[in-house]
Design an enzyme around this catalytic site. Structure first.
Site, PDB file in Angstrom:
ATOM      1  N   THR A  76       1.956 -11.973  -6.780  1.00 32.35           N
ATOM      2  CA  THR A  76       0.545 -12.000  -6.391  1.00 32.35           C
ATOM      3  C   THR A  76      -0.323 -11.985  -7.650  1.00 32.35           C
ATOM      4  O   THR A  76       0.095 -11.457  -8.674  1.00 32.35           O
ATOM      5  CB  THR A  76       0.275 -10.745  -5.530  1.00 32.35           C
ATOM      6  OG1 THR A  76       0.884 -10.946  -4.260  1.00 32.35           O
ATOM      7  CG2 THR A  76      -1.195 -10.450  -5.347  1.00 32.35           C
TER       8      THR A  76
ATOM      9  N   GLY B 125      -0.861  -8.569   4.402  1.00 23.73           N
ATOM     10  CA  GLY B 125      -0.499  -7.570   3.401  1.00 23.73           C
ATOM     11  C   GLY B 125      -1.711  -6.812   2.905  1.00 23.73           C
ATOM     12  O   GLY B 125      -2.781  -6.798   3.522  1.00 23.73           O
ATOM     13  N   ASP B 126      -1.541  -6.163   1.759  1.00 23.78           N
ATOM     14  CA  ASP B 126      -2.622  -5.365   1.178  1.00 23.78           C
ATOM     15  C   ASP B 126      -3.685  -6.214   0.489  1.00 23.78           C
ATOM     16  O   ASP B 126      -4.832  -5.798   0.339  1.00 23.78           O
ATOM     17  CB  ASP B 126      -2.046  -4.370   0.153  1.00 23.78           C
ATOM     18  CG  ASP B 126      -1.280  -5.090  -0.956  1.00 23.78           C
ATOM     19  OD1 ASP B 126      -0.508  -6.027  -0.656  1.00 23.78           O
ATOM     20  OD2 ASP B 126      -1.464  -4.726  -2.141  1.00 23.78           O
TER      21      ASP B 126
ATOM     22  N   THR C 201      -0.647  -4.962  -6.829  1.00 23.05           N
ATOM     23  CA  THR C 201       0.449  -5.877  -6.496  1.00 23.05           C
ATOM     24  C   THR C 201       1.714  -5.079  -6.234  1.00 23.05           C
ATOM     25  O   THR C 201       1.954  -4.070  -6.899  1.00 23.05           O
ATOM     26  CB  THR C 201       0.702  -6.894  -7.624  1.00 23.05           C
ATOM     27  OG1 THR C 201       1.917  -7.614  -7.323  1.00 23.05           O
ATOM     28  CG2 THR C 201       0.842  -6.246  -8.990  1.00 23.05           C
ATOM     29  N   GLY C 202       2.495  -5.533  -5.280  1.00 21.50           N
ATOM     30  CA  GLY C 202       3.742  -4.831  -4.956  1.00 21.50           C
ATOM     31  C   GLY C 202       4.025  -4.947  -3.481  1.00 21.50           C
ATOM     32  O   GLY C 202       3.583  -5.899  -2.833  1.00 21.50           O
TER      33      GLY C 202
ATOM     34  N   GLY D  13       3.311  -4.660  -0.125  1.00 19.59           N
ATOM     35  CA  GLY D  13       1.998  -4.526   0.490  1.00 19.59           C
ATOM     36  C   GLY D  13       1.872  -3.406   1.502  1.00 19.59           C
ATOM     37  O   GLY D  13       0.849  -2.705   1.532  1.00 19.59           O
TER      38      GLY D  13
HETATM   39  N1  ASP Z   1       1.209  -7.181  -2.307  1.00 16.10           N
HETATM   40  C1  ASP Z   1       1.616  -8.490  -1.853  1.00 16.10           C
HETATM   41  C2  ASP Z   1       1.912  -8.434  -0.373  1.00 16.10           C
HETATM   42  O1  ASP Z   1       2.510  -7.497   0.068  1.00 16.10           O
HETATM   43  C3  ASP Z   1       2.818  -9.000  -2.569  1.00 16.10           C
HETATM   44  C4  ASP Z   1       2.682  -9.050  -4.061  1.00 16.10           C
HETATM   45  O2  ASP Z   1       2.066  -8.205  -4.682  1.00 16.10           O
HETATM   46  O3  ASP Z   1       3.216  -9.998  -4.649  1.00 16.10           O
HETATM   47  O4  ASP Z   1       1.565  -9.354   0.315  1.00 16.10           O
END
Ligand code: ASP
Length: 289
Positions: A168, A198-199, A218-219, A221
């Site tokens: 992301t 997601g987040d 990012t992570g 979500g």
């Molecule tokens: N946070 C994003 C999600 O869960 C994924 C990412 O950070 O790459 O959609």
């Protein structure tokens, strides 16, 4: 007069499929984008425009999971989402379930600028994008061979081979007037259910900006949604008097291990980029001492 900017291209483990030359290209892309953002801030550009422009450039870069190069749902389609927040006005815009909007962050900005709402989603949002003359493309425009291979691996094992690699994108900026802004854009998670949000487009989870700090996360979500991660960084600074580094680290420390990472900048241009995942693609520039 001070300023600061940070960008990220996702948290996670660097997958074995990423060659040394890909890693070099990613580092160069981040360096180029953050340098341009820093130059804009030094020329008195507004934090909001700088954060948006940086995310647009990251959406155009096929290495990252946003715009071109976004990950695929289990049905083999892209459902994109993005959000943006202006800390100086407290306004925000977000969009999700986008399948044809070429630059999702522009859609988030349009929601903020053109409507009384914060969040639009799905086919109705795409109809607005068409009315607002945002560029629309075929869904396959976002697909790269790397993302196809990731989905094939997910379909085979019900998990991607490199499932801890998120990519992301996000940007946070503090301009010379001390205004703060944050922008985040993603394709979500490989093999996600259609309709999963997601987040990233959720104000307070993946994106936050107020008068003291701007945050982009990012992570994984779901963990960021449950922890209200981005807002919590602002809350710790506001109510507990923590500095940006402390607040960012404490919030991540309170989350499950390896949840991911975040970038933050405060109103004096100081940046923080902590992560609990094995790595995070990120870069920052700051005039703060
Ligand atoms: N946070 C994003 C999600 O869960 C994924 C990412 O950070 O790459 O959609």
């Amino acid at each position: 007069m001070t300023w600061g900017v940070a960008i990220h291209g996702g948290a996670g483990a660097i997958p074995a499929s990423l060659t040394k030359s890909d890693q070099k290209s990613i580092a160069e892309a981040l360096d180029d984008i953050v340098s341009k953002a820093a130059a804009s801030l030094q020329s008195d550009a507004a934090a909001l425009d700088v954060a948006q422009a940086a995310v647009e450039a990251l959406e155009d870069c096929p290495f990252f999971n946003a715009g071109i190069g976004a990950v695929l749902t289990r049905e083999g389609r892209h459902e994109l989402e993005a959000s943006i927040m202006d800390g100086s006005t407290g306004r925000a815009g977000a969009a999700c379930g986008l399948t044809t909007v070429r630059r999702p962050i522009r859609m988030a900005r349009a929601v903020m600028d053109r409507t009384d709402h914060v969040f639009l989603g799905g086919p109705a949002a795409e109809r607005c994008a068409a009315e607002w003359d945002l560029q629309l493309v075929d869904n396959s425009t976002f697909t790269t061979s790397h993302r196809k291979a990731q989905l094939d691996a997910w379909l085979e094992h019900k998990r991607p081979a490199d499932r801890r690699h998120h990519a992301t994108v996000g940007a946070v900026a503090c301009d010379v007037q001390g205004r703060l802004a944050s922008a985040t854009s993603t394709g979500g998670m490989t093999g996600k259910m259609s309709g999963r949000i997601g987040d990233t487009p959720l104000i307070g989870a993946g994106t936050w900006a107020d008068a003291k700090v701007a945050v982009s996360a990012t992570g994984q979500g779901e963990m960021f949604i449950l922890a209200s991660t981005a807002r919590m960084v602002g809350a710790r600074m506001q109510f507990a008097g923590e500095c940006v580094e402390q607040a960012a680290e404490q919030v991540l420390a309170s989350m499950p291990p390896e949840a991911g990472g975040l970038i933050a900048v405060d109103h004096q241009g100081r940046t923080a980029m902590p992560y609990t995942s094995p790595g995070m693609h990120c870069a920052a520039r700051s005039a703060a001492t």
